[in-house]
Design an enzyme around this catalytic site. Structure first.
Site, PDB file in Angstrom:
ATOM      1  N   PHE A  76     129.817 101.266  -9.972  1.00 35.98           N
ATOM      2  CA  PHE A  76     130.811 101.833  -9.057  1.00 35.98           C
ATOM      3  C   PHE A  76     132.199 101.458  -9.583  1.00 35.98           C
ATOM      4  CE2 PHE A  76     133.290 101.485  -5.028  1.00 35.98           C
ATOM      5  CZ  PHE A  76     133.248 102.820  -4.691  1.00 35.98           C
ATOM      6  N   ASP A  77     133.241 102.221  -9.218  1.00 40.32           N
ATOM      7  CA  ASP A  77     134.551 101.981  -9.853  1.00 40.32           C
ATOM      8  C   ASP A  77     135.139 100.585  -9.588  1.00 40.32           C
ATOM      9  OD1 ASP A  77     135.217 102.700  -7.270  1.00 40.32           O
ATOM     10  OD2 ASP A  77     136.352 104.485  -7.817  1.00 40.32           O
ATOM     11  N   LYS A 115     129.193 100.642   4.605  1.00 39.59           N
ATOM     12  CA  LYS A 115     128.276 101.761   4.430  1.00 39.59           C
ATOM     13  C   LYS A 115     127.037 101.529   5.311  1.00 39.59           C
ATOM     14  CE  LYS A 115     130.977 102.328   0.658  1.00 39.59           C
ATOM     15  NZ  LYS A 115     131.302 101.420  -0.427  1.00 39.59           N
ATOM     16  N   HIS A 122     144.623 108.235  -8.969  1.00 47.08           N
ATOM     17  CA  HIS A 122     144.215 109.248  -7.974  1.00 47.08           C
ATOM     18  C   HIS A 122     144.723 108.952  -6.564  1.00 47.08           C
ATOM     19  CE1 HIS A 122     141.114 106.152  -8.063  1.00 47.08           C
ATOM     20  NE2 HIS A 122     140.727 106.521  -6.867  1.00 47.08           N
ATOM     21  N   ASP A 166     123.773  96.009  -6.348  1.00 48.23           N
ATOM     22  CA  ASP A 166     124.954  96.482  -5.624  1.00 48.23           C
ATOM     23  C   ASP A 166     124.409  97.355  -4.495  1.00 48.23           C
ATOM     24  OD1 ASP A 166     127.246  97.642  -4.679  1.00 48.23           O
ATOM     25  OD2 ASP A 166     128.001  98.306  -6.614  1.00 48.23           O
ATOM     26  N   ALA A 218     125.443  98.752  -1.333  1.00 52.19           N
ATOM     27  CA  ALA A 218     126.132  99.483  -0.266  1.00 52.19           C
ATOM     28  C   ALA A 218     125.210 100.418   0.523  1.00 52.19           C
ATOM     29  CB  ALA A 218     127.311 100.258  -0.853  1.00 52.19           C
ATOM     30  N   TYR A 278     136.322  78.461  13.686  1.00 51.54           N
ATOM     31  CA  TYR A 278     136.636  78.460  12.252  1.00 51.54           C
ATOM     32  C   TYR A 278     135.394  78.103  11.432  1.00 51.54           C
ATOM     33  CZ  TYR A 278     139.373  77.752   7.989  1.00 51.54           C
ATOM     34  OH  TYR A 278     139.888  77.851   6.720  1.00 51.54           O
TER      35      TYR A 278
END
Ligand SMILES: *Cc1c(COP(=O)(O)O)cnc(C)c1O
Length: 458
Positions: A124-125, A258, A450, A215, A217, A72
């Site tokens: 990014f969304d 990614k 979507h 960001d 990714a 843990y």
């Protein structure tokens, strides 16, 4: 004779994929309400829905799974990840999270308050979602070149510094605490940001005394493009380039699904101890204790290994050349795609491919359905369905571009699959005059429609 290019790995384990008949696909897509997210994966032959979490791990990564320490607190797996982040990215502090959006949730819990403004290249969304959820505003300062699909420009992901300045001029500057630079720029088509631009953003941020958050990714793919396109970097290793990129950042959020080539995972890394302490509280609340934060020990091990492999030139060259191979085959067939070809996906310009479908009938979604019917290939719509309705007027928003994204999972498909995809797209293109009708929405959710939208063919 010069030897042709080939992959930098051989295959050790395979997963079967199933072909189907057009008749079967007609029935399946109808039952799925013409929404490709509703298809079962075994109804898909080549799955290009996303490159997120869909890559193939290496034998070293699988071996690392066995060495995972599931303690843990203070697990050795945590320290493996910490060492990899320090060595490759240069950050002293980090927090593991279960994926990229969780990293955003934790970091923005510290950094974003109602009324704030967060400028960047293109958010990014999920990033935009986490900013807007806090009643703050995300402003895209994308360079204009990014909006011209035919224009060959090497760094279409760049931040427009003049637009950044405008955000300062037109708003209360005290509401701006940091910028987000997304590398590669996913929203503008997997397009890279140059080192020169990162340096300029850093300089500007220093003048304004704000932080820079990257960001990250697809940071390694970004480094590959710097090496192959930016003057002065041709002889540097990917790891040297990555190290320099992060000298311009105060913090980073990462979706490890990614470029760290794992199926699940993420993290936040930062330089500042105070920021780390503040974020730690939210990490414990939302993700888990500081030394696992929503990840299993084995997954942290695979992630640490993936960061190392993902920043090797041979791997990146194989990866990006495969995307380029598909893009070039499509160009040979006269298919209108976004140029230059991005790092993780090929984007087809659906308005130009299916000119007889009006925007109200969702040309990109129509094309994605046709491609599935043609060969069982699943791409994704980046168009008006994704753009959703205006939150105030509830009118449909129609973006300039209607795109179908074909995202290529890492180390997963061969170039024979790329050939199948290219010919399938060509076959749809050849019968474009017979495709006269698009789709109509029969049911949609109030936000993020979507994923669950139900459609009918007109
Ligand atoms: C995927 C992605 C995210 C979100 O990460 P998840 O792991 O999907 O939660 C954030 N930013 C960028 C640029 C991404 O590509």
């Amino acid at each position: 004779m010069e030897l042709p290019f080939s992959e930098s790995y051989r295959i050790k384990m395979v997963a079967p994929i199933k072909k189907s008949t057009r008749q079967e696909r007609e029935a399946w897509i109808k039952a799925a309400n013409y929404n490709l997210f509703n298809l079962k994966s075994d109804q898909v032959f080549i799955d290009l829905l996303t490159d997120s979490g869909t890559g193939a791990m290496s034998e070293q990564q699988w071996a690392e799974l066995m060495l995972g320490d599931e303690s843990y607190a203070g697990a050795s797996s945590y320290y493996k990840m910490k060492t990899a982040i320090k060595n490759i990215l240069g950050f002293d502090y980090f927090l593991p999270t279960h994926q990229g959006r969780a990293a955003e949730n934790v970091l923005f819990s510290v950094l974003v308050e109602a009324g704030d403004i967060v400028p960047g290249n293109s958010h990014f969304d999920t990033t935009k979602g986490h900013i807007e959820f806090r009643k703050a505003k995300a402003i895209d300062c994308t360079i204009d070149e990014a909006f011209h699909t035919e224009l060959e420009y090497p760094f279409k992901g760049n931040v427009d510094i003049k637009k950044l300045q405008k955000v300062f001029d037109e708003n209360d500057a005290s509401k701006i605490k940091f910028f987000i630079v997304t590398i590669t720029n996913n929203t503008s088509g997997g397009q890279p940001v140059s080192m020169e631009n990162l340096r300029a953003v850093r300089k500007f941020a220093d003048e304004k005394e704000v932080m820079v958050v990257i960001d990250s990714a697809r940071f390694a793919e970004n480094a590959y493009f710097i090496k192959t396109r930016e003057k002065g970097y041709e002889n540097k290793s990917i790891k040297e380039i990555v190290a320099e990129m992060y000298t311009y950042a105060d913090a980073m959020t990462m979706s490890s699904k990614k470029d760290a080539i794992v199926n699940m995972g993420g993290f936040i890394a930062m330089r500042d101890k105070e920021l780390f302490d503040k974020a730690s509280t939210f990490n414990i609340m939302f993700e888990g204790y500081l030394t696992y934060g929503g990840m299993s020990g084995r997954d942290m091990n695979a992630l640490a290994q993936g960061l190392d492999e993902g920043t090797e030139f041979d791997y990146l060259e194989t990866r990006i050349k495969q995307v380029e191979y598909l893009g070039n085959r499509l160009i040979e067939f006269g298919i209108p795609i976004q140029k230059p070809i991005g790092g993780h996906a090929v984007f087809i310009d659906a308005k130009r491919m299916l000119p007889s479908i009006p925007k109200e009938e969702f040309p990109a979604q129509t094309l994605a359905i046709e491609l599935y019917l043609e060969a069982g290939i699943r791409g994704v719509e980046i168009g008006a369905i994704l753009a959703d309705r205006d939150p105030v007027t509830r009118e449909n928003r129609y973006p300039d571009l209607e795109l179908v994204r074909l995202a290529i999972p890492r180390r997963t498909y061969t170039n024979n699959h790329m050939d199948v995809i290219a010919v399938a797209v060509k076959n749809v293109f050849d019968r474009k005059d017979q495709i006269k009708k698009g789709v109509k929405i029969i049911k949609e959710a109030p936000i993020m429609r979507h994923f669950t939208v139900a459609l009918e063919r007109l």
